[in-house]
Design a protein around this motif. Structure first.
Motif, PDB file in Angstrom:
ATOM      1  N   THR A   1      29.242  47.065  37.288  1.00 14.99           N
ATOM      2  CA  THR A   1      27.829  46.522  37.226  1.00 14.99           C
ATOM      3  C   THR A   1      26.898  47.561  37.466  1.00 14.99           C
ATOM      4  OG1 THR A   1      27.946  45.721  39.460  1.00 14.99           O
ATOM      5  CG2 THR A   1      28.431  44.215  37.871  1.00 14.99           C
ATOM      6  N   THR A   2      25.519  47.419  37.463  1.00 17.21           N
ATOM      7  CA  THR A   2      24.791  48.443  37.571  1.00 17.21           C
ATOM      8  C   THR A   2      23.398  48.154  38.493  1.00 17.21           C
ATOM      9  OG1 THR A   2      23.612  50.367  36.596  1.00 17.21           O
ATOM     10  CG2 THR A   2      23.414  48.599  35.575  1.00 17.21           C
TER      11      THR A   2
ATOM     12  N   ARG B   1      32.347  54.504  37.945  1.00 14.90           N
ATOM     13  CA  ARG B   1      31.323  53.713  38.076  1.00 14.90           C
ATOM     14  C   ARG B   1      30.163  54.025  39.114  1.00 14.90           C
ATOM     15  NH1 ARG B   1      35.759  50.074  36.412  1.00 14.90           N
ATOM     16  NH2 ARG B   1      35.694  49.081  38.553  1.00 14.90           N
ATOM     17  N   ASN B   2      30.810  54.259  40.480  1.00 15.06           N
ATOM     18  CA  ASN B   2      29.866  54.449  41.528  1.00 15.06           C
ATOM     19  C   ASN B   2      29.025  55.826  41.349  1.00 15.06           C
ATOM     20  OD1 ASN B   2      30.739  52.223  42.904  1.00 15.06           O
ATOM     21  ND2 ASN B   2      32.378  53.252  44.069  1.00 15.06           N
TER      22      ASN B   2
ATOM     23  N   LEU C   1      22.074  57.350  38.194  1.00 20.16           N
ATOM     24  CA  LEU C   1      21.113  56.552  37.788  1.00 20.16           C
ATOM     25  C   LEU C   1      19.902  56.351  38.906  1.00 20.16           C
ATOM     26  CD1 LEU C   1      20.032  54.750  35.231  1.00 20.16           C
ATOM     27  CD2 LEU C   1      21.598  52.866  36.244  1.00 20.16           C
TER      28      LEU C   1
ATOM     29  N   VAL D   1      27.654  52.349  32.309  1.00 21.96           N
ATOM     30  CA  VAL D   1      28.567  51.806  33.321  1.00 21.96           C
ATOM     31  C   VAL D   1      28.995  50.292  33.114  1.00 21.96           C
ATOM     32  CG1 VAL D   1      28.006  50.817  35.664  1.00 21.96           C
ATOM     33  CG2 VAL D   1      27.022  52.922  35.272  1.00 21.96           C
ATOM     34  N   ARG D   2      28.051  49.455  32.542  1.00 22.05           N
ATOM     35  CA  ARG D   2      28.515  48.205  31.962  1.00 22.05           C
ATOM     36  C   ARG D   2      29.863  48.390  30.953  1.00 22.05           C
ATOM     37  NH1 ARG D   2      28.562  44.143  33.620  1.00 22.05           N
ATOM     38  NH2 ARG D   2      27.592  42.854  32.328  1.00 22.05           N
TER      39      ARG D   2
ATOM     40  N   ASN E   1      26.344  55.150  38.647  1.00 17.03           N
ATOM     41  CA  ASN E   1      25.113  54.461  39.498  1.00 17.03           C
ATOM     42  C   ASN E   1      24.445  55.365  40.187  1.00 17.03           C
ATOM     43  OD1 ASN E   1      25.352  51.828  38.222  1.00 17.03           O
ATOM     44  ND2 ASN E   1      26.908  51.229  39.392  1.00 17.03           N
TER      45      ASN E   1
ATOM     46  N   ALA F   1      22.816  53.387  32.398  1.00 14.93           N
ATOM     47  CA  ALA F   1      23.196  51.992  33.032  1.00 14.93           C
ATOM     48  C   ALA F   1      24.172  51.086  31.873  1.00 14.93           C
ATOM     49  CB  ALA F   1      22.097  51.265  33.036  1.00 14.93           C
TER      50      ALA F   1
END
Ligand SMILES: [Fe+2]
Length: 163
Positions: A117-118, A57-58, A64, A111-112, A61, A108
């Motif tokens: 969370t983004t 996830r990191n 992104l 990630v959700r 992000n 984004a």
């Protein structure tokens, strides 16, 4: 023989963090109890659920944030283009910026989907971006092209920021 299909979501399986599920857009799934379930908590045949590690996830992000930084830089160069090839480069950068921006929503939402969370703000982008801003008063068209080419090559890779 009972032909009723077993529910996909095992109630005893790990539930989504409600703070993650909250704010999910229209892509969230609602189970039979009306609870919103995470898109990325993939249901497995054995009823277990899988959530991607925080590192994934990191990483998404950061990509992104880089996409937004690169989008702004590309628009910056679109707006500040000069020279005999102004029109061609001006239009090309605008097209590239549109293409970069078009990737952001999918990143984004992914990630959700995987339980994270983004990005929430320009400040958040600034903290995560690895693509460097260019606030120079003047950049030659050649330098713009070279810098954007380099940034595009590096996006998603190791930090492009000098140590
Ligand atoms: Fe424009």
């Amino acid at each position: 023989m009972d032909l009723k299909r077993a529910p996909l979501a095992d109630k005893s399986s790990p539930k989504v963090n409600p703070t993650v599920a909250r704010g999910a857009d229209t892509h969230g799934q609602v189970d039979e109890s009306g609870d919103r379930t995470p898109q990325g908590a993939d249901d497995h045949a054995d009823g277990s659920r899988f959530q991607c590690p925080q590192g994934h996830r990191n990483a998404l992000n950061a990509i992104l944030a880089d996409a937004y930084a690169l989008y702004i830089k590309t628009k910056n160069f679109h707006w500040h283009m000069s020279g005999p090839h102004f029109r061609d480069y001006h239009l090309m950068f605008d097209e590239q910026a549109d293409q970069i921006l078009a990737t952001t929503d999918a990143i984004a939402e992914r990630v959700r989907e995987i339980g994270g969370t983004t990005l929430r703000s320009i400040g958040h982008i600034g903290r995560l971006q690895r693509v460097l801003d260019n606030d120079a008063d003047f950049v030659t068209p050649e330098d713009m092209l070279a810098e954007l080419a380099e940034d595009n090559r590096n996006i998603g890779g190791p930090s492009s920021r000098s140590p």
